[in-house]
Design an enzyme around this catalytic site. Structure first.
Site, PDB file in Angstrom:
ATOM      1  N   HIS A  78      74.051  73.386  47.992  1.00 57.06           N
ATOM      2  CA  HIS A  78      74.912  74.025  47.305  1.00 57.06           C
ATOM      3  C   HIS A  78      75.677  75.065  48.208  1.00 57.06           C
ATOM      4  O   HIS A  78      75.877  75.716  47.187  1.00 57.06           O
ATOM      5  CB  HIS A  78      73.261  74.679  46.151  1.00 57.06           C
ATOM      6  CG  HIS A  78      72.777  73.510  45.765  1.00 57.06           C
ATOM      7  ND1 HIS A  78      71.302  73.116  44.118  1.00 57.06           N
ATOM      8  CD2 HIS A  78      73.195  72.457  45.057  1.00 57.06           C
ATOM      9  CE1 HIS A  78      71.518  72.436  43.921  1.00 57.06           C
ATOM     10  NE2 HIS A  78      72.264  71.889  44.617  1.00 57.06           N
ATOM     11  N   HIS A 236      77.416  69.816  37.767  1.00 57.29           N
ATOM     12  CA  HIS A 236      76.403  69.462  38.701  1.00 57.29           C
ATOM     13  C   HIS A 236      76.966  68.619  39.810  1.00 57.29           C
ATOM     14  O   HIS A 236      76.569  69.003  41.190  1.00 57.29           O
ATOM     15  CB  HIS A 236      75.001  69.982  38.506  1.00 57.29           C
ATOM     16  CG  HIS A 236      74.298  70.071  40.046  1.00 57.29           C
ATOM     17  ND1 HIS A 236      74.244  71.173  40.543  1.00 57.29           N
ATOM     18  CD2 HIS A 236      73.571  69.143  40.146  1.00 57.29           C
ATOM     19  CE1 HIS A 236      73.335  71.400  41.840  1.00 57.29           C
ATOM     20  NE2 HIS A 236      72.872  69.706  41.438  1.00 57.29           N
ATOM     21  N   ASP A 240      77.676  69.511  43.227  1.00 58.85           N
ATOM     22  CA  ASP A 240      77.342  68.521  45.037  1.00 58.85           C
ATOM     23  C   ASP A 240      79.067  68.101  45.380  1.00 58.85           C
ATOM     24  O   ASP A 240      78.400  67.875  47.142  1.00 58.85           O
ATOM     25  CB  ASP A 240      76.523  67.428  44.751  1.00 58.85           C
ATOM     26  CG  ASP A 240      74.732  68.238  44.110  1.00 58.85           C
ATOM     27  OD1 ASP A 240      74.597  69.205  44.583  1.00 58.85           O
ATOM     28  OD2 ASP A 240      74.383  67.126  43.913  1.00 58.85           O
ATOM     29  N   HIS A 263      74.844  61.609  46.999  1.00 53.01           N
ATOM     30  CA  HIS A 263      75.309  62.004  48.021  1.00 53.01           C
ATOM     31  C   HIS A 263      75.891  60.864  49.091  1.00 53.01           C
ATOM     32  O   HIS A 263      76.621  61.514  50.114  1.00 53.01           O
ATOM     33  CB  HIS A 263      74.271  62.893  48.829  1.00 53.01           C
ATOM     34  CG  HIS A 263      73.898  64.324  47.465  1.00 53.01           C
ATOM     35  ND1 HIS A 263      74.433  65.597  47.603  1.00 53.01           N
ATOM     36  CD2 HIS A 263      72.694  64.677  47.308  1.00 53.01           C
ATOM     37  CE1 HIS A 263      73.684  66.119  46.598  1.00 53.01           C
ATOM     38  NE2 HIS A 263      72.641  65.461  45.870  1.00 53.01           N
TER      39      HIS A 263
END
Length: 307
Positions: A78, A236, A240, A263
Site C-alpha cells: 500500500h 483494491h 495492490d 502478490h
C-alpha cells in the site's frame, strides 16, 4: 526528472497481520537512491532493506521484502502504491517494527500525507522499463501478464463465490492522477470464512472490519459503513498490483493484466520479465512519456475524501 518527497512525513498504526504498532517516517532521498526501508529497531545486523522485486521473500497474503541478514518489512504494497501513484522515485522509509501500518486499509492516508508535504524534482533524468514483448505467468486459474503499451495500464478480473463480490473486472490507464482518484481509497478485503483461518495461523491479528478492512460473508458486507465503491474489491486488487509493480525499480511502460492474481503472481511476473533481456529495455522518459506516468499532474485534491 526523478523526484523525492519535499520533507519527512510520519504515520503511526498497527500492522494488519502482526497486530504490532509501528511508527513509519518517509524521508527525502537523493537521485538514484530508489526506495529503501530502514528498521530502526534492528540492532547488530543490517537494518536496510531495498524495496525491489529481487528482495521479495514472501508474497502469500502480503508482500514481504528481506535482506541477506534476515531483516524484513512486510505489507509494503500500500505504501509502494502511494509512492508510485504520487510520482515519488526516491525515499528512505524508517520504521520501528516488522510491518507497515495498515491505517484504513487503503493507500489514501499515505498518499494524502505525501501530497501534503509535496514533491521535489531532482537534477537527474528519469528512466523507465519499456515492455517489448508479452510475458506471462500462470498458476491454476490465476494469470498475470505484461505486454507492450505506450503507458502503464492495469486490467484486473476477480471471481469470488461470495455474492457480495462475485465477478468484477476493470481496466484503467494509470496516467494523470488516475490512481489517486480511482484506486487510492479502496481498502483491503477478505471473506468472513477466511478470517478465523488466518488468525489461527497468526495472521490478520490487526484486522478490524470497522477500521481497516472490508469483510464479506456471502451476500453481505459485514464491515460497518459498507463499501466506498460498488467494485471496491477489484479496485483494491489493482492498487495492490501497482504497489507490487513499483518494485521493478523504475516506472513500467506496459499493460498489466491480472486474472485471479495476487502478490506472488505479480512478483513472479517481474522475475520472468527481468530474466529475459529481450522482453524489455531501459528508456529515458521524455515529456510525453512523463505525462503518461501514474504520478504525473497529481494534486492533493485528487484523493477522495474518506472517513
Amino acid at each position: 526528472m526523478q523526484t523525492t518527497i519535499r520533507s519527512a512525513v510520519t504515520f503511526n498504526g498497527v500492522g494488519l497481520h502482526s497486530g504490532l504498532r509501528a511508527r513509519m517516517t518517509i524521508h527525502p532521498a537523493s537521485a538514484e537512491y530508489g526506495i529503501w526501508f530502514r528498521r530502526t529497531d534492528v540492532i547488530g545486523r543490517d537494518a536496510m532493506v531495498q524495496a525491489h522485486w529481487a528482495s521479495v521473500s514472501n508474497a502469500t497474503l502480503c508482500t514481504v521484502v528481506s535482506n541477506a541478514a534476515g531483516t524484513s518489512v512486510s505489507t509494503i504494497e500500500h505504501i509502494m502504491a502511494a509512492l508510485a501513484g504520487c510520482g515519488v522515485h526516491n525515499a528512505l522509509i524508517e520504521i520501528d517494527g516488522p510491518e507497515v501500518p495498515i491505517l484504513d486499509g487503503s493507500s489514501a492516508p499515505f498518499a494524502s500525507g505525501i501530497m501534503a508535504r509535496g514533491i521535489r524534482v531532482l537534477d537527474a533524468p528519469l528512466r523507465c522499463f519499456e515492455v517489448l514483448k508479452p510475458v506471462e505467468v500462470r498458476h491454476g486459474e490465476a494469470v498475470a501478464r505484461l505486454e507492450p503499451a505506450r503507458a502503464l495500464e492495469i486490467e484486473f478480473a476477480i471471481d469470488f463465490e461470495d455474492a457480495a463480490i462475485g465477478h468484477q473486472q476493470k481496466h484503467l490507464q494509470m496516467g494523470n492522477g488516475t490512481f489517486l482518484r480511482e484506486l487510492s481509497d479502496c481498502r483491503t478485503f477478505c471473506r468472513q470464512a477466511d478470517v478465523e483461518t488466518m488468525r489461527a495461523n497468526g495472521l490478520a491479528l490487526g484486522g478490524n472490519p470497522g477500521e481497516n478492512a472490508v469483510v464479506f460473508d456471502g451476500d453481505r458486507v459485514v464491515s460497518p459503513g459498507g463499501l466506498r465503491r460498488t467494485d471496491e474489491p477489484v479496485r483494491h486488487k489493482m492498487l495492490d498490483a501497482l504497489g507490487d509493480l513499483a518494485l521493478a525499480g523504475a516506472p513500467l511502460l506496459g499493460r498489466y493484466t491480472g486474472i485471479r492474481a495476487g502478490h506472488a503472481m505479480t512478483n513472479r511476473l517481474l522475475r520472468a520479465l527481468f530474466a529475459d533481456p529481450s522482453a524489455y529495455r531501459i528508456v529515458d522518459c521524455d515529456e510525453a512519456t512523463r505525462r503518461s506516468l501514474p504520478g504525473s499532474g497529481v494534486n492533493r485534491a485528487d484523493i477522495p475524501a474518506v472517513a
